[in-house]
Design a protein around this motif. Sequence first.
Motif, PDB file in Angstrom:
ATOM      1  N   ARG A   6      35.204  46.832  43.063  1.00  0.00           N
ATOM      2  CA  ARG A   6      36.007  45.716  43.578  1.00  0.00           C
ATOM      3  C   ARG A   6      35.390  45.244  44.889  1.00  0.00           C
ATOM      4  O   ARG A   6      34.859  46.042  45.653  1.00  0.00           O
ATOM      5  CB  ARG A   6      37.454  46.149  43.802  1.00  0.00           C
ATOM      6  CG  ARG A   6      38.144  46.560  42.515  1.00  0.00           C
ATOM      7  CD  ARG A   6      39.614  46.909  42.699  1.00  0.00           C
ATOM      8  NE  ARG A   6      39.890  47.669  43.893  1.00  0.00           N
ATOM      9  CZ  ARG A   6      40.883  47.376  44.760  1.00  0.00           C
ATOM     10  NH1 ARG A   6      41.673  46.338  44.546  1.00  0.00           N
ATOM     11  NH2 ARG A   6      41.087  48.116  45.820  1.00  0.00           N
ATOM     12  N   PHE A   7      35.501  43.945  45.138  1.00  0.00           N
ATOM     13  CA  PHE A   7      34.902  43.342  46.311  1.00  0.00           C
ATOM     14  C   PHE A   7      35.905  42.427  46.989  1.00  0.00           C
ATOM     15  O   PHE A   7      36.602  41.668  46.313  1.00  0.00           O
ATOM     16  CB  PHE A   7      33.686  42.488  45.922  1.00  0.00           C
ATOM     17  CG  PHE A   7      32.643  43.239  45.139  1.00  0.00           C
ATOM     18  CD1 PHE A   7      31.568  43.829  45.768  1.00  0.00           C
ATOM     19  CD2 PHE A   7      32.755  43.354  43.756  1.00  0.00           C
ATOM     20  CE1 PHE A   7      30.609  44.513  45.043  1.00  0.00           C
ATOM     21  CE2 PHE A   7      31.800  44.038  43.015  1.00  0.00           C
ATOM     22  CZ  PHE A   7      30.728  44.625  43.669  1.00  0.00           C
ATOM     23  N   ILE A  39      32.686  40.205  34.732  1.00  0.00           N
ATOM     24  CA  ILE A  39      33.020  39.874  36.113  1.00  0.00           C
ATOM     25  C   ILE A  39      34.397  39.237  36.104  1.00  0.00           C
ATOM     26  O   ILE A  39      34.733  38.469  35.195  1.00  0.00           O
ATOM     27  CB  ILE A  39      31.988  38.878  36.681  1.00  0.00           C
ATOM     28  CG1 ILE A  39      30.623  39.554  36.790  1.00  0.00           C
ATOM     29  CG2 ILE A  39      32.442  38.334  38.029  1.00  0.00           C
ATOM     30  CD1 ILE A  39      29.499  38.609  37.135  1.00  0.00           C
ATOM     31  N   GLY A  40      35.193  39.546  37.110  1.00  0.00           N
ATOM     32  CA  GLY A  40      36.509  38.935  37.206  1.00  0.00           C
ATOM     33  C   GLY A  40      36.879  38.621  38.641  1.00  0.00           C
ATOM     34  O   GLY A  40      36.282  39.149  39.576  1.00  0.00           O
ATOM     35  N   ARG A  41      37.852  37.747  38.772  1.00  0.00           N
ATOM     36  CA  ARG A  41      38.415  37.441  40.084  1.00  0.00           C
ATOM     37  C   ARG A  41      39.926  37.495  39.948  1.00  0.00           C
ATOM     38  O   ARG A  41      40.497  36.991  38.969  1.00  0.00           O
ATOM     39  CB  ARG A  41      37.963  36.062  40.560  1.00  0.00           C
ATOM     40  CG  ARG A  41      38.331  35.818  42.023  1.00  0.00           C
ATOM     41  CD  ARG A  41      37.728  34.534  42.524  1.00  0.00           C
ATOM     42  NE  ARG A  41      38.629  33.429  42.178  1.00  0.00           N
ATOM     43  CZ  ARG A  41      38.544  32.225  42.704  1.00  0.00           C
ATOM     44  NH1 ARG A  41      37.589  31.934  43.550  1.00  0.00           N
ATOM     45  NH2 ARG A  41      39.388  31.287  42.343  1.00  0.00           N
ATOM     46  N   ASN A  42      40.576  38.079  40.913  1.00  0.00           N
ATOM     47  CA  ASN A  42      42.017  38.282  40.868  1.00  0.00           C
ATOM     48  C   ASN A  42      42.755  36.945  40.866  1.00  0.00           C
ATOM     49  O   ASN A  42      42.432  36.062  41.659  1.00  0.00           O
ATOM     50  CB  ASN A  42      42.446  39.145  42.057  1.00  0.00           C
ATOM     51  CG  ASN A  42      43.870  39.607  41.943  1.00  0.00           C
ATOM     52  OD1 ASN A  42      44.787  38.837  42.177  1.00  0.00           O
ATOM     53  ND2 ASN A  42      44.046  40.850  41.561  1.00  0.00           N
ATOM     54  N   VAL A  43      43.747  36.807  39.990  1.00  0.00           N
ATOM     55  CA  VAL A  43      44.475  35.536  39.874  1.00  0.00           C
ATOM     56  C   VAL A  43      45.455  35.325  41.021  1.00  0.00           C
ATOM     57  O   VAL A  43      45.791  34.191  41.350  1.00  0.00           O
ATOM     58  CB  VAL A  43      45.212  35.422  38.516  1.00  0.00           C
ATOM     59  CG1 VAL A  43      44.214  35.377  37.373  1.00  0.00           C
ATOM     60  CG2 VAL A  43      46.201  36.551  38.315  1.00  0.00           C
ATOM     61  N   ASP A  44      45.936  36.394  41.641  1.00  0.00           N
ATOM     62  CA  ASP A  44      46.886  36.272  42.745  1.00  0.00           C
ATOM     63  C   ASP A  44      46.210  36.313  44.111  1.00  0.00           C
ATOM     64  O   ASP A  44      46.767  35.833  45.092  1.00  0.00           O
ATOM     65  CB  ASP A  44      47.933  37.388  42.671  1.00  0.00           C
ATOM     66  CG  ASP A  44      48.785  37.278  41.428  1.00  0.00           C
ATOM     67  OD1 ASP A  44      49.200  36.143  41.102  1.00  0.00           O
ATOM     68  OD2 ASP A  44      49.014  38.298  40.765  1.00  0.00           O
ATOM     69  N   ASP A  45      45.039  36.911  44.178  1.00  0.00           N
ATOM     70  CA  ASP A  45      44.303  37.040  45.429  1.00  0.00           C
ATOM     71  C   ASP A  45      42.848  36.663  45.165  1.00  0.00           C
ATOM     72  O   ASP A  45      42.028  37.516  44.823  1.00  0.00           O
ATOM     73  CB  ASP A  45      44.415  38.474  45.943  1.00  0.00           C
ATOM     74  CG  ASP A  45      43.722  38.694  47.271  1.00  0.00           C
ATOM     75  OD1 ASP A  45      43.036  37.769  47.762  1.00  0.00           O
ATOM     76  OD2 ASP A  45      43.846  39.804  47.821  1.00  0.00           O
ATOM     77  N   PRO A  46      42.488  35.390  45.294  1.00  0.00           N
ATOM     78  CA  PRO A  46      41.148  34.940  44.922  1.00  0.00           C
ATOM     79  C   PRO A  46      40.020  35.483  45.804  1.00  0.00           C
ATOM     80  O   PRO A  46      38.854  35.232  45.523  1.00  0.00           O
ATOM     81  CB  PRO A  46      41.235  33.414  45.017  1.00  0.00           C
ATOM     82  CG  PRO A  46      42.395  33.139  45.901  1.00  0.00           C
ATOM     83  CD  PRO A  46      43.341  34.287  45.725  1.00  0.00           C
ATOM     84  N   GLU A  47      40.346  36.248  46.836  1.00  0.00           N
ATOM     85  CA  GLU A  47      39.303  36.908  47.629  1.00  0.00           C
ATOM     86  C   GLU A  47      38.908  38.250  47.027  1.00  0.00           C
ATOM     87  O   GLU A  47      37.970  38.890  47.485  1.00  0.00           O
ATOM     88  CB  GLU A  47      39.755  37.100  49.076  1.00  0.00           C
ATOM     89  CG  GLU A  47      39.894  35.794  49.829  1.00  0.00           C
ATOM     90  CD  GLU A  47      40.130  35.983  51.307  1.00  0.00           C
ATOM     91  OE1 GLU A  47      40.513  37.089  51.732  1.00  0.00           O
ATOM     92  OE2 GLU A  47      39.919  35.009  52.056  1.00  0.00           O
ATOM     93  N   LEU A  48      39.606  38.690  45.983  1.00  0.00           N
ATOM     94  CA  LEU A  48      39.344  39.983  45.357  1.00  0.00           C
ATOM     95  C   LEU A  48      38.592  39.770  44.039  1.00  0.00           C
ATOM     96  O   LEU A  48      39.077  39.099  43.122  1.00  0.00           O
ATOM     97  CB  LEU A  48      40.660  40.721  45.101  1.00  0.00           C
ATOM     98  CG  LEU A  48      40.559  42.175  44.674  1.00  0.00           C
ATOM     99  CD1 LEU A  48      39.800  43.016  45.702  1.00  0.00           C
ATOM    100  CD2 LEU A  48      41.954  42.751  44.467  1.00  0.00           C
ATOM    101  N   TRP A  49      37.380  40.309  43.973  1.00  0.00           N
ATOM    102  CA  TRP A  49      36.494  40.188  42.811  1.00  0.00           C
ATOM    103  C   TRP A  49      36.316  41.550  42.164  1.00  0.00           C
ATOM    104  O   TRP A  49      36.507  42.584  42.794  1.00  0.00           O
ATOM    105  CB  TRP A  49      35.130  39.663  43.251  1.00  0.00           C
ATOM    106  CG  TRP A  49      35.138  38.249  43.723  1.00  0.00           C
ATOM    107  CD1 TRP A  49      35.583  37.789  44.933  1.00  0.00           C
ATOM    108  CD2 TRP A  49      34.684  37.108  43.009  1.00  0.00           C
ATOM    109  NE1 TRP A  49      35.423  36.435  45.004  1.00  0.00           N
ATOM    110  CE2 TRP A  49      34.864  35.989  43.848  1.00  0.00           C
ATOM    111  CE3 TRP A  49      34.125  36.930  41.754  1.00  0.00           C
ATOM    112  CZ2 TRP A  49      34.514  34.710  43.456  1.00  0.00           C
ATOM    113  CZ3 TRP A  49      33.766  35.649  41.364  1.00  0.00           C
ATOM    114  CH2 TRP A  49      33.971  34.556  42.209  1.00  0.00           C
TER     115      TRP A  49
END
Length: 106
Positions: A6-7, A39-49
């Motif tokens: 996670r990033f 690869i994914g990006r969090n739907v509620d927190d777009p700073e979390l990859w």
Amino acid sequence: MIVVNRFRVPLPRGEEFRAQLQAAYEVLAAQRGFASGRIGRNVDDPELWLLHTEWRDVGSYRRALSTYDAKLTAVPTLSLAVDEPSAYEPVVPGAVLNDPQARSIG
């Protein structure tokens, strides 16, 4: 073996990081023992990859990280991951978990 990295990436760096993460993924996906990933990006927190990869075994993952291309492209990006354990074993009915056998055999 499942690897979850996670990033946390500030929004202004999102597109730049997206390209870096895609390049890292492509290098890892080309390695022996790679089974799947995304690869994914969090739907509620777009700073979390997220980088999720699956490998034949621990040894395959470790060998993949030691290749020249991975050291050049993937490892610098992976070093930006949230500092937390990232390797998981699949949990299937009846399996012995955390088997103390040598993990680099593959």
